[in-house]
Scaffold this motif. Structure first.
Motif, PDB file in Angstrom:
ATOM      1  N   LEU A 257       0.828  -1.204   0.000  1.00 13.09           N
ATOM      2  CA  LEU A 257       0.000   0.000   0.000  1.00 13.09           C
ATOM      3  C   LEU A 257       0.865   1.258   0.000  1.00 13.09           C
ATOM      4  CD1 LEU A 257      -2.816   1.311   0.174  1.00 13.09           C
ATOM      5  CD2 LEU A 257      -2.577   1.233   2.673  1.00 13.09           C
ATOM      6  N   ASP A 258       1.886   1.292   0.854  1.00 14.30           N
ATOM      7  CA  ASP A 258       2.754   2.471   0.936  1.00 14.30           C
ATOM      8  C   ASP A 258       3.402   2.772  -0.407  1.00 14.30           C
ATOM      9  OD1 ASP A 258       2.123   2.550   3.618  1.00 14.30           O
ATOM     10  OD2 ASP A 258       4.028   1.675   4.293  1.00 14.30           O
ATOM     11  N   GLU A 259       3.973   1.757  -1.021  1.00 11.74           N
ATOM     12  CA  GLU A 259       4.682   1.943  -2.286  1.00 11.74           C
ATOM     13  C   GLU A 259       3.725   2.351  -3.404  1.00 11.74           C
ATOM     14  OE1 GLU A 259       7.198   1.940  -5.609  1.00 11.74           O
ATOM     15  OE2 GLU A 259       7.610   2.169  -3.461  1.00 11.74           O
ATOM     16  N   THR A 260       2.560   1.732  -3.462  1.00 10.45           N
ATOM     17  CA  THR A 260       1.624   1.984  -4.563  1.00 10.45           C
ATOM     18  C   THR A 260       1.004   3.372  -4.464  1.00 10.45           C
ATOM     19  OG1 THR A 260       1.158  -0.383  -4.600  1.00 10.45           O
ATOM     20  CG2 THR A 260      -0.315   1.029  -5.856  1.00 10.45           C
ATOM     21  N   GLN A 288      -6.555  -1.026   0.361  1.00  3.89           N
ATOM     22  CA  GLN A 288      -6.773  -0.484   1.705  1.00  3.89           C
ATOM     23  C   GLN A 288      -7.784  -1.323   2.484  1.00  3.89           C
ATOM     24  OE1 GLN A 288      -5.763   3.035   3.470  1.00  3.89           O
ATOM     25  NE2 GLN A 288      -5.951   1.148   4.643  1.00  3.89           N
ATOM     26  N   SER A 289      -8.873  -1.700   1.837  1.00  5.95           N
ATOM     27  CA  SER A 289      -9.902  -2.496   2.502  1.00  5.95           C
ATOM     28  C   SER A 289      -9.355  -3.848   2.945  1.00  5.95           C
ATOM     29  CB  SER A 289     -11.095  -2.688   1.563  1.00  5.95           C
ATOM     30  OG  SER A 289     -12.081  -3.506   2.162  1.00  5.95           O
ATOM     31  N   ARG A 290      -8.640  -4.514   2.050  1.00  8.00           N
ATOM     32  CA  ARG A 290      -8.054  -5.815   2.407  1.00  8.00           C
ATOM     33  C   ARG A 290      -7.108  -5.672   3.594  1.00  8.00           C
ATOM     34  NH1 ARG A 290      -6.408  -6.218  -3.219  1.00  8.00           N
ATOM     35  NH2 ARG A 290      -8.099  -7.114  -4.459  1.00  8.00           N
ATOM     36  N   LEU A 291      -6.304  -4.614   3.586  1.00  6.70           N
ATOM     37  CA  LEU A 291      -5.315  -4.424   4.640  1.00  6.70           C
ATOM     38  C   LEU A 291      -5.988  -4.189   5.991  1.00  6.70           C
ATOM     39  CD1 LEU A 291      -2.371  -4.120   5.504  1.00  6.70           C
ATOM     40  CD2 LEU A 291      -2.476  -1.721   4.797  1.00  6.70           C
ATOM     41  N   LEU A 327      -1.301 -11.339  -1.286  1.00  3.80           N
ATOM     42  CA  LEU A 327      -1.046 -11.736  -2.676  1.00  3.80           C
ATOM     43  C   LEU A 327      -1.963 -10.978  -3.639  1.00  3.80           C
ATOM     44  CD1 LEU A 327      -0.585 -15.592  -2.264  1.00  3.80           C
ATOM     45  CD2 LEU A 327       1.118 -14.020  -3.193  1.00  3.80           C
ATOM     46  N   GLU A 328      -3.232 -10.874  -3.293  1.00  5.06           N
ATOM     47  CA  GLU A 328      -4.162 -10.156  -4.165  1.00  5.06           C
ATOM     48  C   GLU A 328      -3.773  -8.685  -4.295  1.00  5.06           C
ATOM     49  OE1 GLU A 328      -8.114 -10.697  -2.734  1.00  5.06           O
ATOM     50  OE2 GLU A 328      -8.057 -12.885  -2.928  1.00  5.06           O
ATOM     51  N   SER A 329      -3.406  -8.075  -3.194  1.00  5.53           N
ATOM     52  CA  SER A 329      -3.021  -6.666  -3.238  1.00  5.53           C
ATOM     53  C   SER A 329      -1.710  -6.463  -3.992  1.00  5.53           C
ATOM     54  CB  SER A 329      -2.909  -6.107  -1.817  1.00  5.53           C
ATOM     55  OG  SER A 329      -4.192  -6.018  -1.214  1.00  5.53           O
ATOM     56  N   ALA A 330      -0.778  -7.400  -3.847  1.00  2.81           N
ATOM     57  CA  ALA A 330       0.477  -7.296  -4.595  1.00  2.81           C
ATOM     58  C   ALA A 330       0.223  -7.400  -6.094  1.00  2.81           C
ATOM     59  CB  ALA A 330       1.455  -8.372  -4.140  1.00  2.81           C
ATOM     60  N   ALA A 333      -1.205  -4.156  -7.174  1.00  2.00           N
ATOM     61  CA  ALA A 333      -0.136  -3.165  -7.229  1.00  2.00           C
ATOM     62  C   ALA A 333       0.691  -3.311  -8.507  1.00  2.00           C
ATOM     63  CB  ALA A 333       0.766  -3.292  -6.009  1.00  2.00           C
ATOM     64  N   MET A 334       0.924  -4.557  -8.913  1.00  2.00           N
ATOM     65  CA  MET A 334       1.638  -4.782 -10.174  1.00  2.00           C
ATOM     66  C   MET A 334       0.833  -4.230 -11.347  1.00  2.00           C
ATOM     67  SD  MET A 334       4.633  -6.231  -9.774  1.00  2.00           S
ATOM     68  CE  MET A 334       4.971  -7.024 -11.357  1.00  2.00           C
ATOM     69  N   ASP A 335      -0.473  -4.384 -11.319  1.00  2.00           N
ATOM     70  CA  ASP A 335      -1.318  -3.825 -12.377  1.00  2.00           C
ATOM     71  C   ASP A 335      -1.199  -2.309 -12.425  1.00  2.00           C
ATOM     72  OD1 ASP A 335      -2.205  -6.328 -13.072  1.00  2.00           O
ATOM     73  OD2 ASP A 335      -4.137  -6.164 -12.019  1.00  2.00           O
TER      74      ASP A 335
END
Length: 411
Positions: A257-260, A288-291, A327-330, A333-335
Protein backbone atom coordinates in the motif's frame (compact mmCIF):
# COMPACT_ATOMS: atom_id res chain seq x y z
CA UNK A 1 -9.45 0.41 23.82
CA UNK A 2 -6.47 1.27 21.63
CA UNK A 3 -6.68 0.39 17.95
CA UNK A 4 -5.92 -3.18 16.97
CA UNK A 5 -5.51 -4.36 20.57
CA UNK A 6 -2.33 -2.40 21.24
CA UNK A 7 -1.62 0.00 24.07
CA UNK A 8 0.87 2.84 24.46
CA UNK A 9 3.75 0.49 25.29
CA UNK A 10 3.09 -1.51 22.15
CA UNK A 11 3.13 1.62 20.02
CA UNK A 12 6.38 2.81 21.59
CA UNK A 13 7.89 -0.55 20.66
CA UNK A 14 6.43 -0.27 17.16
CA UNK A 15 8.16 3.07 16.59
CA UNK A 16 11.45 1.68 17.93
CA UNK A 17 11.34 -1.25 15.52
CA UNK A 18 10.24 0.95 12.63
CA UNK A 19 13.08 3.41 13.24
CA UNK A 20 15.61 0.58 13.41
CA UNK A 21 14.28 -1.00 10.22
CA UNK A 22 14.48 2.26 8.29
CA UNK A 23 17.94 3.09 9.61
CA UNK A 24 19.67 -0.30 9.60
CA UNK A 25 17.74 -2.58 7.25
CA UNK A 26 16.47 -0.50 4.34
CA UNK A 27 19.94 0.67 3.23
CA UNK A 28 21.00 -2.99 2.84
CA UNK A 29 18.08 -4.24 0.76
CA UNK A 30 19.84 -3.72 -2.58
CA UNK A 31 22.77 -5.80 -1.31
CA UNK A 32 20.45 -8.55 -0.04
CA UNK A 33 18.65 -8.68 -3.38
CA UNK A 34 21.89 -8.75 -5.36
CA UNK A 35 23.58 -11.44 -3.29
CA UNK A 36 20.48 -13.64 -2.81
CA UNK A 37 22.14 -15.35 0.14
CA UNK A 38 21.80 -15.24 3.90
CA UNK A 39 23.12 -12.14 5.65
CA UNK A 40 24.60 -13.23 9.01
CA UNK A 41 25.76 -9.74 10.04
CA UNK A 42 22.37 -8.10 9.69
CA UNK A 43 20.60 -11.09 11.22
CA UNK A 44 22.85 -10.94 14.29
CA UNK A 45 22.40 -7.18 14.56
CA UNK A 46 18.62 -7.62 14.63
CA UNK A 47 18.88 -10.49 17.13
CA UNK A 48 20.93 -8.31 19.49
CA UNK A 49 17.98 -5.93 19.82
CA UNK A 50 16.36 -8.55 22.05
CA UNK A 51 13.24 -8.94 19.91
CA UNK A 52 13.58 -12.69 19.45
CA UNK A 53 12.94 -12.95 23.19
CA UNK A 54 9.56 -11.19 22.92
CA UNK A 55 7.69 -14.14 24.48
CA UNK A 56 10.53 -15.23 26.77
CA UNK A 57 9.83 -14.39 30.40
CA UNK A 58 12.03 -11.72 32.08
CA UNK A 59 13.23 -14.39 34.53
CA UNK A 60 15.13 -15.89 31.59
CA UNK A 61 16.30 -12.55 30.20
CA UNK A 62 13.46 -12.04 27.74
CA UNK A 63 11.10 -9.15 27.08
CA UNK A 64 8.02 -11.02 28.26
CA UNK A 65 5.74 -8.80 26.19
CA UNK A 66 3.64 -11.48 24.52
CA UNK A 67 2.28 -12.33 21.10
CA UNK A 68 0.77 -8.95 20.19
CA UNK A 69 4.18 -7.35 20.65
CA UNK A 70 5.83 -10.20 18.77
CA UNK A 71 3.44 -9.62 15.90
CA UNK A 72 4.15 -5.91 15.60
CA UNK A 73 7.93 -6.54 15.74
CA UNK A 74 7.70 -8.94 12.80
CA UNK A 75 5.25 -6.70 10.93
CA UNK A 76 7.45 -3.61 11.14
CA UNK A 77 10.58 -5.48 10.05
CA UNK A 78 8.67 -7.14 7.20
CA UNK A 79 7.30 -3.81 6.02
CA UNK A 80 10.89 -2.91 5.13
CA UNK A 81 12.33 -6.37 4.46
CA UNK A 82 10.22 -9.53 4.50
CA UNK A 83 13.47 -11.52 4.53
CA UNK A 84 14.48 -10.02 7.86
CA UNK A 85 10.96 -10.36 9.20
CA UNK A 86 11.10 -14.01 8.20
CA UNK A 87 14.43 -14.38 9.99
CA UNK A 88 12.92 -13.10 13.24
CA UNK A 89 9.73 -15.14 12.88
CA UNK A 90 11.71 -18.34 12.27
CA UNK A 91 13.87 -17.71 15.32
CA UNK A 92 10.85 -16.99 17.47
CA UNK A 93 9.32 -20.21 16.16
CA UNK A 94 12.45 -21.92 17.46
CA UNK A 95 11.81 -20.32 20.86
CA UNK A 96 8.42 -22.03 21.19
CA UNK A 97 9.78 -25.53 21.62
CA UNK A 98 11.90 -24.52 24.61
CA UNK A 99 9.26 -22.29 26.22
CA UNK A 100 6.62 -25.00 25.96
CA UNK A 101 8.61 -28.21 26.39
CA UNK A 102 12.02 -27.36 27.80
CA UNK A 103 12.89 -28.38 31.34
CA UNK A 104 14.23 -25.85 33.80
CA UNK A 105 17.86 -26.61 32.99
CA UNK A 106 17.27 -26.25 29.26
CA UNK A 107 15.44 -22.97 29.79
CA UNK A 108 18.18 -21.55 32.00
CA UNK A 109 20.84 -22.63 29.52
CA UNK A 110 19.30 -21.43 26.27
CA UNK A 111 16.61 -18.81 26.76
CA UNK A 112 18.92 -16.06 28.08
CA UNK A 113 21.29 -16.61 25.15
CA UNK A 114 18.36 -16.47 22.71
CA UNK A 115 16.95 -13.34 24.33
CA UNK A 116 20.31 -11.54 24.13
CA UNK A 117 20.80 -12.48 20.49
CA UNK A 118 23.79 -14.74 21.15
CA UNK A 119 21.88 -17.84 20.03
CA UNK A 120 19.58 -18.18 17.02
CA UNK A 121 17.25 -21.19 17.38
CA UNK A 122 15.47 -23.12 14.63
CA UNK A 123 12.95 -25.91 14.40
CA UNK A 124 13.45 -28.74 11.90
CA UNK A 125 10.48 -30.97 11.09
CA UNK A 126 9.86 -31.24 7.33
CA UNK A 127 11.48 -33.98 5.23
CA UNK A 128 11.75 -34.39 1.44
CA UNK A 129 9.47 -37.41 1.15
CA UNK A 130 6.87 -36.47 3.77
CA UNK A 131 6.44 -32.71 3.34
CA UNK A 132 3.71 -31.40 5.62
CA UNK A 133 2.72 -34.96 6.64
CA UNK A 134 4.61 -34.95 9.93
CA UNK A 135 3.87 -38.59 10.75
CA UNK A 136 5.47 -39.62 7.45
CA UNK A 137 8.96 -38.63 8.55
CA UNK A 138 11.69 -41.28 8.53
CA UNK A 139 14.65 -39.59 10.28
CA UNK A 140 15.45 -41.46 13.46
CA UNK A 141 17.02 -41.20 16.88
CA UNK A 142 18.27 -44.34 18.64
CA UNK A 143 19.18 -44.41 22.35
CA UNK A 144 22.80 -45.43 22.98
CA UNK A 145 23.79 -45.18 26.62
CA UNK A 146 23.62 -41.54 27.73
CA UNK A 147 23.20 -40.33 24.15
CA UNK A 148 20.84 -40.49 21.21
CA UNK A 149 22.19 -41.04 17.70
CA UNK A 150 20.32 -39.07 15.03
CA UNK A 151 20.23 -40.05 11.37
CA UNK A 152 18.33 -38.42 8.54
CA UNK A 153 17.65 -35.19 6.69
CA UNK A 154 15.46 -32.10 7.16
CA UNK A 155 14.48 -29.48 4.58
CA UNK A 156 12.98 -25.97 4.52
CA UNK A 157 14.50 -25.17 7.90
CA UNK A 158 14.18 -21.45 8.59
CA UNK A 159 17.55 -19.87 9.50
CA UNK A 160 19.30 -23.10 8.54
CA UNK A 161 22.58 -21.36 7.70
CA UNK A 162 22.79 -19.08 10.73
CA UNK A 163 21.11 -21.21 13.39
CA UNK A 164 23.02 -22.10 16.54
CA UNK A 165 20.53 -24.46 18.15
CA UNK A 166 18.26 -26.71 16.10
CA UNK A 167 15.11 -28.25 17.53
CA UNK A 168 14.89 -31.49 15.55
CA UNK A 169 11.86 -33.78 15.52
CA UNK A 170 12.70 -37.36 14.57
CA UNK A 171 11.27 -40.84 14.95
CA UNK A 172 12.07 -42.88 18.09
CA UNK A 173 9.24 -45.38 17.66
CA UNK A 174 6.08 -46.17 15.74
CA UNK A 175 2.97 -44.09 15.19
CA UNK A 176 2.01 -40.70 16.58
CA UNK A 177 3.70 -41.43 19.92
CA UNK A 178 6.88 -42.44 18.14
CA UNK A 179 8.20 -38.92 17.51
CA UNK A 180 10.61 -37.12 19.82
CA UNK A 181 12.36 -33.73 19.76
CA UNK A 182 15.99 -32.93 20.48
CA UNK A 183 18.17 -29.85 20.79
CA UNK A 184 21.16 -30.13 18.45
CA UNK A 185 23.88 -27.52 18.60
CA UNK A 186 25.47 -26.33 15.40
CA UNK A 187 28.93 -27.84 15.15
CA UNK A 188 27.97 -31.17 16.70
CA UNK A 189 29.89 -34.01 14.98
CA UNK A 190 27.68 -35.71 12.41
CA UNK A 191 25.64 -32.56 11.81
CA UNK A 192 26.01 -30.48 8.66
CA UNK A 193 24.13 -27.87 6.66
CA UNK A 194 23.58 -28.25 2.93
CA UNK A 195 24.51 -25.49 0.47
CA UNK A 196 22.05 -22.62 0.25
CA UNK A 197 19.95 -22.70 -2.90
CA UNK A 198 18.85 -19.40 -4.52
CA UNK A 199 15.12 -18.91 -4.13
CA UNK A 200 12.37 -16.82 -5.71
CA UNK A 201 12.23 -14.31 -2.88
CA UNK A 202 13.12 -13.57 0.75
CA UNK A 203 16.68 -12.80 -0.32
CA UNK A 204 18.82 -12.54 2.81
CA UNK A 205 16.95 -15.35 4.57
CA UNK A 206 17.88 -19.03 4.49
CA UNK A 207 15.57 -22.03 4.65
CA UNK A 208 17.71 -24.99 3.71
CA UNK A 209 18.70 -28.56 4.48
CA UNK A 210 20.13 -30.12 7.62
CA UNK A 211 21.85 -33.52 7.56
CA UNK A 212 22.37 -35.88 10.50
CA UNK A 213 24.90 -38.62 9.90
CA UNK A 214 25.09 -40.66 13.12
CA UNK A 215 24.90 -37.38 15.00
CA UNK A 216 25.33 -38.06 18.71
CA UNK A 217 23.53 -35.77 21.18
CA UNK A 218 23.24 -36.13 24.96
CA UNK A 219 20.02 -37.59 26.33
CA UNK A 220 19.75 -34.36 28.34
CA UNK A 221 18.98 -32.63 25.03
CA UNK A 222 15.65 -34.44 24.73
CA UNK A 223 12.79 -31.92 24.79
CA UNK A 224 10.05 -33.09 27.12
CA UNK A 225 9.72 -36.86 27.04
CA UNK A 226 10.11 -39.48 24.37
CA UNK A 227 6.93 -39.34 22.33
CA UNK A 228 6.40 -35.57 22.68
CA UNK A 229 7.74 -34.82 19.21
CA UNK A 230 4.34 -34.48 17.54
CA UNK A 231 3.23 -32.05 20.22
CA UNK A 232 6.44 -30.05 19.83
CA UNK A 233 5.96 -29.82 16.07
CA UNK A 234 2.24 -29.03 15.99
CA UNK A 235 2.09 -26.64 18.92
CA UNK A 236 5.04 -24.65 17.57
CA UNK A 237 3.42 -24.45 14.15
CA UNK A 238 -0.04 -23.50 15.40
CA UNK A 239 0.82 -21.12 18.23
CA UNK A 240 3.91 -19.46 16.74
CA UNK A 241 4.22 -20.40 13.07
CA UNK A 242 0.77 -19.28 11.92
CA UNK A 243 0.72 -15.92 13.74
CA UNK A 244 4.36 -15.23 12.88
CA UNK A 245 3.79 -15.80 9.16
CA UNK A 246 0.60 -13.78 9.42
CA UNK A 247 2.74 -10.89 10.67
CA UNK A 248 5.19 -11.24 7.76
CA UNK A 249 2.29 -11.13 5.30
CA UNK A 250 0.87 -8.09 7.09
CA UNK A 251 4.17 -6.23 6.79
CA UNK A 252 4.39 -7.03 3.09
CA UNK A 253 0.79 -5.88 2.63
CA UNK A 254 1.48 -2.54 4.32
CA UNK A 255 4.54 -2.05 2.14
CA UNK A 256 2.44 -2.76 -0.96
CA UNK A 257 0.00 0.00 0.00
CA UNK A 258 2.75 2.47 0.94
CA UNK A 259 4.68 1.94 -2.29
CA UNK A 260 1.62 1.98 -4.56
CA UNK A 261 0.11 5.16 -3.11
CA UNK A 262 3.50 6.90 -3.37
CA UNK A 263 3.86 5.77 -6.99
CA UNK A 264 0.36 7.01 -7.85
CA UNK A 265 1.03 10.39 -6.27
CA UNK A 266 4.26 11.00 -8.19
CA UNK A 267 3.31 9.48 -11.54
CA UNK A 268 1.31 11.77 -13.83
CA UNK A 269 -1.14 10.94 -16.58
CA UNK A 270 -3.38 13.30 -18.54
CA UNK A 271 -1.89 16.29 -16.74
CA UNK A 272 -2.70 15.04 -13.23
CA UNK A 273 -1.35 12.52 -10.70
CA UNK A 274 -2.18 8.91 -11.56
CA UNK A 275 -4.06 8.71 -8.27
CA UNK A 276 -6.79 10.96 -9.67
CA UNK A 277 -7.95 8.30 -12.15
CA UNK A 278 -11.11 6.60 -10.84
CA UNK A 279 -9.91 3.14 -11.86
CA UNK A 280 -6.70 3.66 -9.86
CA UNK A 281 -8.63 4.88 -6.82
CA UNK A 282 -10.73 1.73 -6.96
CA UNK A 283 -7.65 -0.48 -6.90
CA UNK A 284 -6.15 1.52 -4.03
CA UNK A 285 -9.46 1.25 -2.20
CA UNK A 286 -9.45 -2.54 -2.55
CA UNK A 287 -5.87 -2.73 -1.24
CA UNK A 288 -6.77 -0.48 1.70
CA UNK A 289 -9.90 -2.50 2.50
CA UNK A 290 -8.05 -5.81 2.41
CA UNK A 291 -5.32 -4.42 4.64
CA UNK A 292 -7.77 -3.16 7.26
CA UNK A 293 -9.47 -6.55 7.44
CA UNK A 294 -6.14 -8.42 7.44
CA UNK A 295 -4.72 -6.34 10.27
CA UNK A 296 -7.86 -6.77 12.37
CA UNK A 297 -7.81 -10.55 11.97
CA UNK A 298 -4.09 -10.72 12.76
CA UNK A 299 -4.16 -8.70 15.97
CA UNK A 300 -7.45 -10.12 17.18
CA UNK A 301 -6.02 -13.64 17.00
CA UNK A 302 -2.82 -12.89 18.93
CA UNK A 303 -4.75 -10.79 21.45
CA UNK A 304 -6.78 -13.91 22.25
CA UNK A 305 -3.55 -15.91 22.45
CA UNK A 306 -2.11 -13.44 24.96
CA UNK A 307 -5.31 -13.73 27.01
CA UNK A 308 -4.93 -17.51 27.20
CA UNK A 309 -8.21 -18.03 25.34
CA UNK A 310 -8.94 -20.74 22.75
CA UNK A 311 -8.07 -19.24 19.37
CA UNK A 312 -6.92 -21.95 16.96
CA UNK A 313 -9.65 -20.99 14.49
CA UNK A 314 -8.69 -17.32 14.68
CA UNK A 315 -5.00 -18.15 14.14
CA UNK A 316 -5.83 -20.29 11.11
CA UNK A 317 -8.12 -17.65 9.68
CA UNK A 318 -5.59 -14.87 10.28
CA UNK A 319 -2.94 -16.68 8.26
CA UNK A 320 -5.42 -17.51 5.51
CA UNK A 321 -6.77 -13.96 5.25
CA UNK A 322 -3.38 -12.28 5.46
CA UNK A 323 -1.59 -14.52 2.96
CA UNK A 324 -4.34 -14.43 0.36
CA UNK A 325 -5.08 -10.72 0.70
CA UNK A 326 -1.40 -9.76 0.55
CA UNK A 327 -1.05 -11.74 -2.68
CA UNK A 328 -4.16 -10.16 -4.17
CA UNK A 329 -3.02 -6.67 -3.24
CA UNK A 330 0.48 -7.30 -4.60
CA UNK A 331 -1.06 -8.36 -7.90
CA UNK A 332 -3.24 -5.23 -7.94
CA UNK A 333 -0.14 -3.17 -7.23
CA UNK A 334 1.64 -4.78 -10.17
CA UNK A 335 -1.32 -3.82 -12.38
CA UNK A 336 -1.12 -0.23 -11.20
CA UNK A 337 2.62 -0.05 -11.79
CA UNK A 338 2.22 -1.70 -15.22
CA UNK A 339 5.59 -2.02 -17.00
CA UNK A 340 7.31 -0.03 -14.24
CA UNK A 341 6.60 -2.86 -11.81
CA UNK A 342 8.62 -5.34 -13.84
CA UNK A 343 11.96 -3.71 -13.05
CA UNK A 344 13.91 -4.00 -9.83
CA UNK A 345 14.40 -0.27 -9.36
CA UNK A 346 10.97 -0.39 -7.71
CA UNK A 347 10.21 -2.86 -4.91
CA UNK A 348 6.72 -3.93 -5.93
CA UNK A 349 7.93 -7.04 -7.77
CA UNK A 350 9.90 -7.99 -4.64
CA UNK A 351 6.74 -7.76 -2.54
CA UNK A 352 4.96 -10.18 -4.86
CA UNK A 353 7.88 -12.63 -4.85
CA UNK A 354 8.23 -12.49 -1.09
CA UNK A 355 4.50 -12.93 -0.50
CA UNK A 356 4.52 -16.25 -2.35
CA UNK A 357 7.01 -17.61 0.19
CA UNK A 358 4.52 -17.27 3.04
CA UNK A 359 1.88 -19.56 1.52
CA UNK A 360 3.25 -23.02 2.35
CA UNK A 361 4.82 -22.86 5.84
CA UNK A 362 2.54 -23.78 8.79
CA UNK A 363 -0.07 -25.02 6.33
CA UNK A 364 -1.15 -23.75 2.93
CA UNK A 365 -4.39 -21.82 2.49
CA UNK A 366 -6.11 -25.06 1.53
CA UNK A 367 -5.00 -26.62 4.82
CA UNK A 368 -6.34 -23.66 6.79
CA UNK A 369 -9.66 -23.96 4.96
CA UNK A 370 -9.78 -27.71 5.56
CA UNK A 371 -9.22 -27.28 9.31
CA UNK A 372 -11.76 -24.45 9.49
CA UNK A 373 -14.26 -26.65 7.66
CA UNK A 374 -13.68 -29.43 10.18
CA UNK A 375 -14.34 -27.00 13.02
CA UNK A 376 -17.55 -25.83 11.34
CA UNK A 377 -18.70 -29.46 11.15
CA UNK A 378 -17.79 -30.14 14.76
CA UNK A 379 -14.98 -32.45 13.68
CA UNK A 380 -12.11 -30.54 15.30
CA UNK A 381 -9.75 -32.55 17.47
CA UNK A 382 -9.24 -29.89 20.12
CA UNK A 383 -7.39 -26.62 20.38
CA UNK A 384 -3.67 -26.27 20.96
CA UNK A 385 -4.17 -22.77 22.32
CA UNK A 386 -6.45 -24.10 25.05
CA UNK A 387 -4.99 -27.48 25.99
CA UNK A 388 -1.34 -26.47 25.92
CA UNK A 389 -2.03 -23.38 28.03
CA UNK A 390 -3.90 -25.56 30.52
CA UNK A 391 -1.04 -28.06 30.67
CA UNK A 392 1.55 -25.33 31.18
CA UNK A 393 -0.48 -23.75 33.97
CA UNK A 394 -0.17 -26.96 36.01
CA UNK A 395 2.86 -27.45 38.21
CA UNK A 396 4.91 -30.37 36.94
CA UNK A 397 4.09 -32.43 40.01
CA UNK A 398 0.37 -31.95 39.35
CA UNK A 399 0.53 -33.24 35.79
CA UNK A 400 -1.85 -36.15 35.47
CA UNK A 401 -1.10 -39.42 33.68
CA UNK A 402 -2.35 -39.15 30.15
CA UNK A 403 -2.04 -35.33 29.90
CA UNK A 404 0.67 -35.50 27.28
CA UNK A 405 -1.11 -38.29 25.45
CA UNK A 406 -4.21 -36.10 25.26
CA UNK A 407 -2.14 -33.19 24.01
CA UNK A 408 -0.58 -35.36 21.30
CA UNK A 409 -4.05 -36.06 19.96
CA UNK A 410 -4.69 -32.40 19.10
CA UNK A 411 -4.05 -31.33 15.50
Amino acid sequence: MHRYFTDRRHEVLRHQVRDFAEREVRPRIAELEANRTVCPELSRLIARQGWIGATVEPAYGGMGVGHVAKTLIIEELSRVSAAMGAMVQASQLGVAKIVHFGNEEQKKTWLPAIASGDCLPTIAVTEPQSGGHVLGMTSTAVRDGDDYVLSGRKIYVGNSHIGDLHGVVVRTGEGSRGLSAFLVESGTPGFRVGPQQPAMGLHGFSFGELFFDDCRVPAANLLGQEGDGLSVAYSSSVLYGRPNLTAVSLGIHQAVLDETTAFCAERRRYGAPLAQLPTIKLKLGRIQSRLLLARLSAYHAVHLLDQGLPCDAELMNAKLVNVESALESARDAMDVHAACGLFTDRPVERFLRDAHHIVAPAGTSDIQLLRLGELALGEGKGEWSDRLAELLRKPVEDELPGDREALAGVS
